[in-house]
Design an enzyme around this catalytic site. Structure first.
Site, PDB file in Angstrom:
ATOM      1  CB  THR A 187       1.442   0.497   5.007  1.00 52.32           C
ATOM      2  OG1 THR A 187       1.427  -1.030   4.358  1.00 52.32           O
ATOM      3  CG2 THR A 187       2.579   0.538   5.583  1.00 52.32           C
TER       4      THR A 187
ATOM      5  CB  THR B 191      -0.782   0.070   1.181  1.00 56.31           C
ATOM      6  OG1 THR B 191      -1.738  -0.990   1.242  1.00 56.31           O
ATOM      7  CG2 THR B 191      -1.573   1.396   1.360  1.00 56.31           C
TER       8      THR B 191
HETATM    9  N1  ASP Z   1      -3.638  -2.268   4.928  1.00 55.09           N
HETATM   10  C1  ASP Z   1      -3.716  -2.654   3.656  1.00 55.09           C
HETATM   11  C2  ASP Z   1      -5.116  -3.780   3.443  1.00 55.09           C
HETATM   12  O1  ASP Z   1      -5.203  -4.344   4.472  1.00 55.09           O
HETATM   13  C3  ASP Z   1      -2.594  -3.710   2.919  1.00 55.09           C
HETATM   14  C4  ASP Z   1      -1.218  -2.853   2.874  1.00 55.09           C
HETATM   15  O2  ASP Z   1      -1.009  -2.095   3.636  1.00 55.09           O
HETATM   16  O3  ASP Z   1      -0.539  -3.203   1.862  1.00 55.09           O
HETATM   17  O4  ASP Z   1      -5.807  -3.583   2.550  1.00 55.09           O
END
Ligand code: ASP
Length: 308
Positions: A226, A175
């Site tokens: 993230t 992300t």
């Molecule tokens: N937080 C994001 C999700 O759970 C994933 C990520 O941080 O890459 O969709």
């Protein structure tokens, strides 16, 4: 007043041993480009909101990250993207989820913040709003990157729903996000993602949820997260950092560390966050092996990092 800007391109099991020098350089370059895109706006006296948007658009257009162009595959072999943005003066916000074919989800979140009476739109309705407001769409093929397809086929084969991974026992969260403070003292935060590889049932993570993945308040901080979204939603992570500063008087660094290095660890949530406060201090905190990250403060050099 001086400006500050910080970005992330995801946290997780990012190990030196599984990285080539070429790949490492490509990541540093992409982070650098994103910082420069945001800084160009801040240096001209532009707003934190515009800077955060420009930095995120740059990362969404890069195939290395799990957002926009590089979004992971869903169980059906499609791409479903989530994003959110918030500004800290009036606490205005825009959020989108389950988006298909929108080139830059963060631009749609920003358009909602600026033009809609609502905060959170999803799916076909959000796409209609995007069309009405002239946002760019791309065909499915635009999002079909080979690297993500291989990840998806592997996950499909194992019948697993994975966080943007680069090996079955490794977790990587790709992300992207940005936080900024502009010369007028305004704060903003934004986050954009393709979510989890092989996700089903229109699963939505923390990234588009105001208070979980994204939060901004001029009196406290701007935060973009993230990590494993389910845990970040349950921890109301971004707002929790702001609350610890507002109600308990913690510094930005202390609040980020309590939430990521203590509370999320106890809950089982792997990941990290970036934050900026009204003084322009920056925090880049994670409980995983690494986090693609970078920051720049007016008058100081630009910095990008990957590992601990
Ligand atoms: N937080 C994001 C999700 O759970 C994933 C990520 O941080 O890459 O969709």
């Amino acid at each position: 007043m001086n400006y500050s800007l910080a970005i992330h391109g995801g946290a997780g099991t990012i190990l030196r041993s599984s990285m080539t020098p070429e790949k490492e350089q490509a990541y540093h370059l992409a982070l650098r480009e994103s910082l420069i895109a945001g800084e160009n706006i801040l240096a001209k006296g532009g707003s934190a909101l515009d800077a955060v948007t420009a930095s995120i658009v740059s990362l969404e257009n890069c195939p290395l990250f799990n957002a926009g162009l590089g979004s992971v595959y869903t169980n059906e072999g499609k791409h479903e993207m989530d994003a959110s943005i918030m500004e800290g003066s009036l606490l205005e916000a825009g959020a989108v989820s389950m988006l298909k074919n929108i080139k830059n989800p963060i631009l749609l979140a920003k358009t909602i913040l600026e033009k809609s009476e609502h905060v959170f739109l999803c799916g076909e309705g959000a796409e209609t709003f995007a069309r009405d407001n002239g946002l760019n769409f791309e065909p499915d093929e635009y999002f079909n990157t080979l690297f993500r397809k291989e990840q998806w086929l592997q996950a499909l084969n194992e019948d697993q729903i994975l966080l943007d991974h680069n090996g079955l026992n490794e977790k990587k969260f790709g992300t992207v996000g940005a936080v900024a403070k502009d010369r007028n003292g305004n704060l903003a935060a934004g986050t954009s993602t393709g979510g989890m590889t092989n996700k089903k049932f229109n699963r939505i993570g923390d990234s588009p949820i105001i208070g979980a993945g994204t939060y901004a308040n001029n009196n406290t901080c701007a935060i973009s997260c993230t990590g494993h979204g389910e845990y970040f939603i349950r921890g109301v992570v971004a707002y929790d950092v702001s609350c610890l500063m507002e109600y308990k008087g913690l510094s930005l660094k202390e609040a980020c560390e309590v939430v990521i290095l203590d509370k999320q660890v106890r809950l089982g949530g792997e990941g990290g966050l970036i934050g900026v406060n009204k003084m322009g201090d920056v925090a880049l905190v994670f409980n995983s092996e690494g986090m693609y990250r970078g920051c720049i403060k007016e008058g100081e050099g630009l910095e990008t990092k990957i590992y601990k």
